[in-house]
Design an enzyme around this catalytic site. Structure first.
Site, PDB file in Angstrom:
ATOM      1  N   THR A   7      -4.274 103.021 -91.144  1.00 18.90           N
ATOM      2  CA  THR A   7      -3.234 103.159 -90.116  1.00 18.90           C
ATOM      3  C   THR A   7      -2.923 101.757 -89.616  1.00 18.90           C
ATOM      4  O   THR A   7      -3.801 100.904 -89.568  1.00 18.90           O
ATOM      5  CB  THR A   7      -3.765 104.033 -88.956  1.00 18.90           C
ATOM      6  OG1 THR A   7      -3.854 105.369 -89.427  1.00 18.90           O
ATOM      7  CG2 THR A   7      -2.871 103.976 -87.726  1.00 18.90           C
ATOM      8  N   ARG A  49       0.335 119.036 -88.825  1.00 17.68           N
ATOM      9  CA  ARG A  49      -0.532 118.430 -87.797  1.00 17.68           C
ATOM     10  C   ARG A  49       0.059 117.085 -87.350  1.00 17.68           C
ATOM     11  O   ARG A  49       0.496 116.281 -88.153  1.00 17.68           O
ATOM     12  CB  ARG A  49      -1.935 118.234 -88.358  1.00 17.68           C
ATOM     13  CG  ARG A  49      -2.907 117.493 -87.404  1.00 17.68           C
ATOM     14  CD  ARG A  49      -2.952 116.020 -87.695  1.00 17.68           C
ATOM     15  NE  ARG A  49      -4.051 115.344 -86.997  1.00 17.68           N
ATOM     16  CZ  ARG A  49      -4.207 114.029 -86.958  1.00 17.68           C
ATOM     17  NH1 ARG A  49      -3.350 113.235 -87.576  1.00 17.68           N
ATOM     18  NH2 ARG A  49      -5.213 113.480 -86.314  1.00 17.68           N
ATOM     19  N   GLY A  52      -0.847 113.647 -85.087  1.00 20.23           N
ATOM     20  CA  GLY A  52      -1.967 112.926 -84.477  1.00 20.23           C
ATOM     21  C   GLY A  52      -1.554 112.166 -83.230  1.00 20.23           C
ATOM     22  O   GLY A  52      -0.510 112.423 -82.623  1.00 20.23           O
ATOM     23  N   GLY A  76      -7.810 105.875 -85.350  1.00 22.80           N
ATOM     24  CA  GLY A  76      -9.042 106.660 -85.351  1.00 22.80           C
ATOM     25  C   GLY A  76      -8.750 108.143 -85.349  1.00 22.80           C
ATOM     26  O   GLY A  76      -7.640 108.564 -85.688  1.00 22.80           O
ATOM     27  N   GLY A 136      -7.369 110.879 -84.260  1.00 23.33           N
ATOM     28  CA  GLY A 136      -6.286 111.079 -83.311  1.00 23.33           C
ATOM     29  C   GLY A 136      -6.428 112.306 -82.442  1.00 23.33           C
ATOM     30  O   GLY A 136      -6.003 112.317 -81.277  1.00 23.33           O
TER      31      GLY A 136
END
Ligand code: ASP
Length: 348
Positions: A211, A239, A241, A263, A265
């Protein structure tokens, strides 16, 4: 000395023996020291030097792109956008090309951006066809009265506004696809076997690395923050985050700090981690490093893992990650200084 080094992070790093002189902003009245800071996600501490090297060059390129904007007197918003676009175009990062796969084999992209001077923000979630999701986030901020647009509507908005659109196959990389198969196997194992249930599903093995986030302070004292991700391998289709959630994965406020997170999320959202750094700085008057560490401690306390980068309004920088198992790619570039990229190897 132009910058005052407040402290140096302990430990050993790829990229520099003891890490950069951190938090090297300045409280010199009226003077602003522009800086750009980026992260490239977190991963297990056993990262090899080769794995570090593959991502060091694009991270430097991203820092240079942001630094060039700041050097010309450009805005923090433009600097973070330029840096994120470099990393979205590089297949080694989990953002844009190279994004991880959902459980159903799609790439669904999340991104957000926030301007600390106006507190305006824009975010894109679950986009499947925009080449550079960060441009979609900016579009939402600049051209609509919304803050977050998701799914088909996000792609439609991007297309209607002439942003570059691509097929899903553009995002494909073999190593992310293999990571999905591995994650599915592991999940099956976890469901099937009593013994395997006792081993934890490590969400931050290498496949999850990548990320990207960028934060900057420009010469006018404006802060900006941006984050872009494909999310987590094997996530449920649909989904969303923390990365496109303002206050969770991204936050900027000229009165306090700019923050980007990476991380787990689903936990960062429950902590409102990015805003938490701002709140700790502003209301508890913690310095930006302590505020980042305290926010990470809250993520960890709920079972999450990952990292945070932050810059305060005076140009001090803060870097924190859940240190027991993880490292975080991070780098910074001040005006006139060479960009530096670090990977922590843990304390001896
Ligand atoms: N925070 C991202 C998410 O949960 C993933 C990551 O940063 O690795 O979607």
């Amino acid at each position: 000395m132009r910058y005052e080094a407040l402290f140096t992070l302990k430990g050993r790093f790829y990229g520099g023996e003891s890490g950069p002189a951190r938090a090297n902003g300045c409280e010199c009245a009226g003077e602003i020291f522009p800086v750009i800071v980026i992260h490239g996600g977190t991963s297990g501490l056993d990262l090899t030097k080769e794995e570090f090297k593959i991502r060091e060059e694009p991270m430097k390129k991203a820092l240079l792109a942001g630094q060039a904007v700041l050097e010309k007197g450009g805005s923090a918003m433009d600097a973070v956008t330029a840096a994120i676009m470099v990393l979205e175009d590089d297949p080694n990062f989990n953002a844009g090309k190279g994004a991880v796969f959902t459980a159903d084999g799609f790439n669904e992209l999340d991104a957000s951006i926030m301007d600390g001077s106006t507190k305006k923000a824009g975010a894109f979630a679950m986009a499947r066809h925009i080449k550079n999701p960060i441009l979609g986030a900016r579009l939402v901020m600049d051209k609509t009265w919304h803050t977050l647009v998701a799914g088909e509507g996000a792609d439609k908005l991007a297309k209607e506004n002439g942003l570059e659109m691509v097929d899903q196959k553009y995002f494909f990389t073999q190593f992310r696809y293999d990571a999905l198969q591995k994650a599915k196997e592991k999940q099956k194992l976890l469901l099937d076997s009593e013994k395997a249930k006792k081993t934890s599903l490590n969400l931050h093995e290498r496949p999850y690395l990548g990320t990207v986030g960028a934060i900057a302070l420009d010469q006018n004292g404006n802060l900006a923050a941006a984050t872009s991700t494909g999310g987590m391998t094997n996530k449920m289709t649909g989904r969303i985050g923390d990365s496109p959630i303002i206050g969770s994965g991204t936050y900027a406020d000229n009165d306090s700090v700019a923050v980007s997170c990476t991380g787990t999320g689903d936990i960062y959202m429950r902590v409102n981690a990015a805003h938490e750094v701002s709140a700790l700085y502003k209301y508890k008057t913690q310095d930006v490093q302590k505020a980042a560490e305290d926010a990470i401690a809250q993520v960890k306390a709920l079972g999450g893992s990952g990292g945070i980068i932050s810059i305060d309004k005076n140009g001090h920088t803060g870097f924190a990650w859940t240190k027991d198992k993880l490292g975080m790619y991070h780098g910074e570039a001040r005006l006139g200084a060479k960009p530096i990229v670090y990977w922590p190897l843990g304390e001896k």
